[in-house]
Design a protein around this motif. Structure first.
Motif, short mmCIF file in Angstrom:
data_model
loop_
_atom_site.label_atom_id
_atom_site.label_comp_id
_atom_site.label_asym_id
_atom_site.label_seq_id
_atom_site.Cartn_x
_atom_site.Cartn_y
_atom_site.Cartn_z
N ASP A 68 0.87 -1.18 0.00
CA ASP A 68 0.00 0.00 0.00
C ASP A 68 0.90 1.23 0.00
OD1 ASP A 68 -1.92 1.92 0.29
OD2 ASP A 68 -2.66 1.21 2.23
N GLU A 126 -2.09 -4.76 -14.83
CA GLU A 126 -3.05 -4.40 -13.78
C GLU A 126 -4.17 -5.42 -13.76
OE1 GLU A 126 -4.67 -0.49 -13.68
OE2 GLU A 126 -2.71 0.46 -13.74
N TYR A 168 -10.70 -1.79 -6.01
CA TYR A 168 -9.25 -1.60 -6.09
C TYR A 168 -8.72 -2.04 -7.45
CZ TYR A 168 -8.50 -0.56 -1.15
OH TYR A 168 -8.48 0.04 0.08
N LYS A 169 -7.64 -1.41 -7.90
CA LYS A 169 -6.86 -1.85 -9.05
C LYS A 169 -5.47 -2.19 -8.52
CE LYS A 169 -9.52 -0.87 -12.65
NZ LYS A 169 -10.05 -1.88 -13.49
N ILE A 170 -4.95 -3.35 -8.92
CA ILE A 170 -3.69 -3.85 -8.38
C ILE A 170 -2.72 -4.09 -9.53
CG2 ILE A 170 -2.65 -5.78 -7.14
CD1 ILE A 170 -5.36 -6.01 -5.66
N LEU A 171 -1.49 -3.62 -9.38
CA LEU A 171 -0.44 -3.77 -10.37
C LEU A 171 0.52 -4.87 -9.93
CD1 LEU A 171 1.07 -2.63 -12.92
CD2 LEU A 171 2.35 -1.22 -11.31
N THR A 176 3.95 -6.35 -9.73
CA THR A 176 5.28 -5.76 -9.86
C THR A 176 6.40 -6.78 -9.97
OG1 THR A 176 5.47 -5.57 -7.46
CG2 THR A 176 4.63 -3.65 -8.67
N LYS A 201 1.22 -4.04 -6.01
CA LYS A 201 0.95 -2.81 -5.27
C LYS A 201 -0.38 -2.25 -5.71
CE LYS A 201 3.19 0.68 -8.16
NZ LYS A 201 4.17 1.75 -8.18
N VAL A 221 -2.87 0.46 -7.03
CA VAL A 221 -2.80 1.60 -7.94
C VAL A 221 -4.01 2.51 -7.76
CG1 VAL A 221 -2.66 2.28 -10.36
CG2 VAL A 221 -1.50 0.23 -9.59
N GLU A 222 -5.21 1.91 -7.61
CA GLU A 222 -6.44 2.64 -7.37
C GLU A 222 -7.10 2.09 -6.12
OE1 GLU A 222 -9.52 2.97 -10.35
OE2 GLU A 222 -7.99 3.42 -11.87
N TYR A 223 -7.66 2.97 -5.31
CA TYR A 223 -8.25 2.58 -4.04
C TYR A 223 -9.77 2.50 -4.15
CZ TYR A 223 -3.69 3.33 -2.02
OH TYR A 223 -2.36 3.23 -1.72
#
Length: 135
Positions: free
Chosen positions: A10, A37, A48-51, A53, A111, A113-115
């Motif tokens: 986060d 993503e 949420y959007k999750i990248l 990594t 991580k 990216v958008e909450y």
């Protein structure tokens, strides 16, 4: 189906959370690539959007974003993912995984990216048992 450990960072708080992905949750990640993503709803994080990594397989071999496809390859590396030289100009041939997430992977790093509406701490807060509160 493969079981994955997802280390979800986060950036707002600087905290990392461990998520165990089994069954359908793992299926939502398998087939994706490092740098892609995904929708957080598949992991239980609404809105949420999750990248993705990075990732590591069961033997500790890391995945590289710039290596397409699936599987392992032996590459001659200088300073980069999977190799950190001890002296200037050093190169070494190392085994590296390609960017596509397969069932061979054990850990996936990601991580936010958008909450969404709820914070990450609300998802991971320890629940207090009601019976203990009544006593």
């Amino acid at each position: 189906m493969a079981d994955l450990k997802i280390v979800l960072s986060d950036p707002k708080t600087g905290k990392a959370y461990n998520v165990e992905a089994t069954g359908g949750m793992a299926g939502a990640i398998i087939g994706k690539s490092v740098g892609e993503e995904i929708n957080g709803d598949a992991l239980g994080f609404a809105g949420y959007k999750i990248l993705i990594t990075g990732a590591t397989d069961r033997t500790g071999i890391p995945a590289r974003k710039d290596l397409p496809g699936a599987g392992k390859r032996k590459l001659l590396l200088s300073e980069s993912t999977g190799f950190h030289p001890t002296y200037n100009g050093q190169r070494q041939r190392k085994t590296i995984r390609a960017s596509e997430i397969t069932s061979d992977f054990v850990q996936v790093n990601a991580k936010v990216v958008e909450y969404g509406e709820k914070t990450m701490e609300q998802y991971f807060a320890p629940e207090e048992p009601e019976a203990a509160a009544e006593q």
